[in-house]
Design a protein around this motif. Structure first.
Motif, PDB file in Angstrom:
ATOM      1  N   VAL A  35       0.835  -1.205   0.000  1.00 20.61           N
ATOM      2  CA  VAL A  35       0.000   0.000   0.000  1.00 20.61           C
ATOM      3  C   VAL A  35       0.869   1.255   0.000  1.00 20.61           C
ATOM      4  O   VAL A  35       0.599   2.208  -0.735  1.00 20.61           O
ATOM      5  CB  VAL A  35      -0.970   0.000   1.201  1.00 20.61           C
ATOM      6  CG1 VAL A  35      -1.678   1.351   1.313  1.00 20.61           C
ATOM      7  CG2 VAL A  35      -1.994  -1.119   1.059  1.00 20.61           C
ATOM      8  N   ARG A  38       2.292   1.775  -3.379  1.00 13.35           N
ATOM      9  CA  ARG A  38       1.268   2.182  -4.343  1.00 13.35           C
ATOM     10  C   ARG A  38       0.775   3.604  -4.109  1.00 13.35           C
ATOM     11  O   ARG A  38       0.655   4.400  -5.050  1.00 13.35           O
ATOM     12  CB  ARG A  38       0.086   1.207  -4.254  1.00 13.35           C
ATOM     13  CG  ARG A  38      -1.016   1.463  -5.285  1.00 13.35           C
ATOM     14  CD  ARG A  38      -2.213   0.577  -4.986  1.00 13.35           C
ATOM     15  NE  ARG A  38      -2.910   1.006  -3.775  1.00 13.35           N
ATOM     16  CZ  ARG A  38      -3.504   0.155  -2.926  1.00 13.35           C
ATOM     17  NH1 ARG A  38      -3.455  -1.149  -3.133  1.00 13.35           N
ATOM     18  NH2 ARG A  38      -4.134   0.631  -1.853  1.00 13.35           N
ATOM     19  N   ASP A  39       0.525   3.945  -2.846  1.00 20.85           N
ATOM     20  CA  ASP A  39      -0.150   5.204  -2.532  1.00 20.85           C
ATOM     21  C   ASP A  39       0.759   6.267  -1.915  1.00 20.85           C
ATOM     22  O   ASP A  39       0.365   7.435  -1.824  1.00 20.85           O
ATOM     23  CB  ASP A  39      -1.306   4.951  -1.558  1.00 20.85           C
ATOM     24  CG  ASP A  39      -2.358   4.007  -2.137  1.00 20.85           C
ATOM     25  OD1 ASP A  39      -2.421   3.886  -3.374  1.00 20.85           O
ATOM     26  OD2 ASP A  39      -3.091   3.393  -1.353  1.00 20.85           O
ATOM     27  N   ASP A  43      -0.882   9.462   1.553  1.00 22.25           N
ATOM     28  CA  ASP A  43      -2.214   9.059   1.089  1.00 22.25           C
ATOM     29  C   ASP A  43      -2.628   7.665   1.540  1.00 22.25           C
ATOM     30  O   ASP A  43      -3.810   7.307   1.417  1.00 22.25           O
ATOM     31  CB  ASP A  43      -2.272   9.127  -0.444  1.00 22.25           C
ATOM     32  CG  ASP A  43      -2.170  10.560  -0.959  1.00 22.25           C
ATOM     33  OD1 ASP A  43      -2.554  11.478  -0.218  1.00 22.25           O
ATOM     34  OD2 ASP A  43      -1.691  10.745  -2.092  1.00 22.25           O
ATOM     35  N   ALA A  44      -1.695   6.878   2.038  1.00 26.97           N
ATOM     36  CA  ALA A  44      -2.051   5.530   2.512  1.00 26.97           C
ATOM     37  C   ALA A  44      -2.937   5.638   3.750  1.00 26.97           C
ATOM     38  O   ALA A  44      -2.723   6.479   4.618  1.00 26.97           O
ATOM     39  CB  ALA A  44      -0.786   4.736   2.841  1.00 26.97           C
ATOM     40  N   ARG A  45      -3.937   4.756   3.821  1.00 26.43           N
ATOM     41  CA  ARG A  45      -4.852   4.757   4.961  1.00 26.43           C
ATOM     42  C   ARG A  45      -4.846   3.386   5.631  1.00 26.43           C
ATOM     43  O   ARG A  45      -4.618   2.362   4.981  1.00 26.43           O
ATOM     44  CB  ARG A  45      -6.275   5.083   4.500  1.00 26.43           C
ATOM     45  CG  ARG A  45      -6.437   6.433   3.808  1.00 26.43           C
ATOM     46  CD  ARG A  45      -7.885   6.658   3.417  1.00 26.43           C
ATOM     47  NE  ARG A  45      -8.380   5.552   2.584  1.00 26.43           N
ATOM     48  CZ  ARG A  45      -9.676   5.315   2.334  1.00 26.43           C
ATOM     49  NH1 ARG A  45     -10.609   6.097   2.892  1.00 26.43           N
ATOM     50  NH2 ARG A  45     -10.040   4.313   1.565  1.00 26.43           N
ATOM     51  N   THR A  47      -7.357   1.832   6.666  1.00 24.15           N
ATOM     52  CA  THR A  47      -8.435   1.060   6.044  1.00 24.15           C
ATOM     53  C   THR A  47      -7.918   0.309   4.820  1.00 24.15           C
ATOM     54  O   THR A  47      -8.252  -0.866   4.602  1.00 24.15           O
ATOM     55  CB  THR A  47      -9.584   1.993   5.627  1.00 24.15           C
ATOM     56  OG1 THR A  47     -10.126   2.614   6.787  1.00 24.15           O
ATOM     57  CG2 THR A  47     -10.687   1.218   4.918  1.00 24.15           C
ATOM     58  N   ASP A  48      -7.087   0.970   4.015  1.00 17.24           N
ATOM     59  CA  ASP A  48      -6.554   0.341   2.802  1.00 17.24           C
ATOM     60  C   ASP A  48      -5.584  -0.784   3.152  1.00 17.24           C
ATOM     61  O   ASP A  48      -5.547  -1.807   2.461  1.00 17.24           O
ATOM     62  CB  ASP A  48      -5.837   1.389   1.946  1.00 17.24           C
ATOM     63  CG  ASP A  48      -6.775   2.489   1.480  1.00 17.24           C
ATOM     64  OD1 ASP A  48      -7.954   2.189   1.236  1.00 17.24           O
ATOM     65  OD2 ASP A  48      -6.323   3.647   1.371  1.00 17.24           O
ATOM     66  N   LYS A  51      -7.660  -3.745   4.325  1.00 14.66           N
ATOM     67  CA  LYS A  51      -8.361  -4.316   3.176  1.00 14.66           C
ATOM     68  C   LYS A  51      -7.416  -5.095   2.280  1.00 14.66           C
ATOM     69  O   LYS A  51      -7.798  -6.128   1.706  1.00 14.66           O
ATOM     70  CB  LYS A  51      -9.025  -3.195   2.387  1.00 14.66           C
ATOM     71  CG  LYS A  51      -9.852  -3.673   1.202  1.00 14.66           C
ATOM     72  CD  LYS A  51     -10.514  -2.488   0.501  1.00 14.66           C
ATOM     73  CE  LYS A  51     -11.336  -2.957  -0.697  1.00 14.66           C
ATOM     74  NZ  LYS A  51     -11.970  -1.789  -1.398  1.00 14.66           N
ATOM     75  N   GLU A  52      -6.179  -4.624   2.161  1.00 15.48           N
ATOM     76  CA  GLU A  52      -5.193  -5.272   1.298  1.00 15.48           C
ATOM     77  C   GLU A  52      -4.967  -6.726   1.691  1.00 15.48           C
ATOM     78  O   GLU A  52      -4.691  -7.580   0.836  1.00 15.48           O
ATOM     79  CB  GLU A  52      -3.873  -4.500   1.369  1.00 15.48           C
ATOM     80  CG  GLU A  52      -2.722  -5.077   0.561  1.00 15.48           C
ATOM     81  CD  GLU A  52      -2.875  -4.875  -0.935  1.00 15.48           C
ATOM     82  OE1 GLU A  52      -2.167  -5.548  -1.701  1.00 15.48           O
ATOM     83  OE2 GLU A  52      -3.722  -4.033  -1.342  1.00 15.48           O
ATOM     84  N   HIS A  57     -11.068  -3.400   9.472  1.00 14.99           N
ATOM     85  CA  HIS A  57     -10.346  -2.191   9.856  1.00 14.99           C
ATOM     86  C   HIS A  57      -9.919  -2.228  11.324  1.00 14.99           C
ATOM     87  O   HIS A  57      -8.759  -1.927  11.660  1.00 14.99           O
ATOM     88  CB  HIS A  57     -11.225  -0.957   9.607  1.00 14.99           C
ATOM     89  CG  HIS A  57     -10.632   0.323  10.104  1.00 14.99           C
ATOM     90  ND1 HIS A  57      -9.882   1.159   9.306  1.00 14.99           N
ATOM     91  CD2 HIS A  57     -10.673   0.919  11.325  1.00 14.99           C
ATOM     92  CE1 HIS A  57      -9.494   2.202  10.010  1.00 14.99           C
ATOM     93  NE2 HIS A  57      -9.966   2.082  11.238  1.00 14.99           N
ATOM     94  N   LYS A  67      -0.603   4.237  11.689  1.00 16.82           N
ATOM     95  CA  LYS A  67       0.046   4.121  10.384  1.00 16.82           C
ATOM     96  C   LYS A  67       1.546   4.365  10.520  1.00 16.82           C
ATOM     97  O   LYS A  67       2.361   3.701   9.852  1.00 16.82           O
ATOM     98  CB  LYS A  67      -0.575   5.119   9.405  1.00 16.82           C
ATOM     99  CG  LYS A  67       0.013   5.060   7.999  1.00 16.82           C
ATOM    100  CD  LYS A  67      -0.722   5.967   7.043  1.00 16.82           C
ATOM    101  CE  LYS A  67      -0.413   7.436   7.273  1.00 16.82           C
ATOM    102  NZ  LYS A  67      -0.968   8.299   6.200  1.00 16.82           N
TER     103      LYS A  67
END
Length: 215
Positions: A35, A38-39, A43-45, A47-48, A51-52, A57, A67
């Motif tokens: 993540v 990628r982000d 911008d990484a969250r 939640t992401d 989900k990955e 969450h 984070k």
């Protein structure tokens, strides 16, 4: 901005040592790595990240409080791999060949992780923990290089008049900065190089700087 919670649930005792706990935590770190690549960090969250790897969450907070914490673990793992990749290798190699092999391993490892390395570089400018990780690894690399130069001087293979510490700082900085400009920064076509040519050129510069003959 981090989407951290103010009251993270953190296990203790035997639970933290369970195989399942370690596996799920490692899976989160792997997912976070993807993540962040990628982000980016900003911008990484959370939640992401959850989900990955197919987690809810809220389960993220069983293993990490924020984070920033999981990014620190990702950074530590990458920096450790980069450091270990520079080990001198086979004793059958000549001193020149050992430097060449270490430079190649470092550049190959940097190329595999160029995206996350650039993000670590960025985050280190505003996060003290990440800055400390980078500085610690840089100091370890410099110390190891300095010991190597001192051995070569003692064996009569390197310029005895060189300051080993200054030389180690300059040479390791050359290698890491070159790798960043080549693969980590958005520098354009002037910084496009062939791997073999880069390894050869950097090794020649390194050897010439300390007076080490190729043979």
């Amino acid at each position: 901005m981090s989407d951290r919670t103010t009251t993270p649930a953190r296990p203790d005792g035997a639970a933290t040592q369970s195989k399942r706990y370690r596996e799920r935590r490692a899976k989160l770190v792997e997912g976070a790595h993807r993540v962040f690549e990628r982000d980016g960090f900003i911008d990484a969250r959370i939640t992401d990240i959850a989900k990955e790897v197919g987690y809810a969450h809220g389960s993220f907070y069983t293993y990490f409080s924020s984070k920033e914490e999981i990014f620190r673990v990702v950074a530590e793992q990458i920096q450790a791999e980069m450091f270990d990749g520079q080990r001198s290798g086979s004793a059958d190699l000549t001193p020149y060949q050992r430097i060449e092999a270490a430079n190649r391993r470092y550049l190959e490892s940097y190329r595999r992780h160029s995206r996350i390395m650039a993000i670590i570089e960025q985050v280190s400018t505003f996060n003290d923990d990440i800055h400390a990780i980078r500085e610690s690894r840089a100091q370890q690399t410099t110390s190891r290089t300095e010991r190597s130069i001192r051995r070569l001087q003692a064996e009569g293979l390197a310029d005895a008049d060189l300051d080993p510490h200054l030389s180690a700082v300059a040479l390791t900085s050359m290698l890491s900065r070159f790798a960043y400009l080549w693969m980590g920064a958005d520098t354009g076509p002037d910084y496009e190089f062939d791997l073999d040519a880069a390894v050869d050129g950097l090794t020649r510069l390194w050897a010439n700087a300390i007076g080490l003959r190729r043979d």
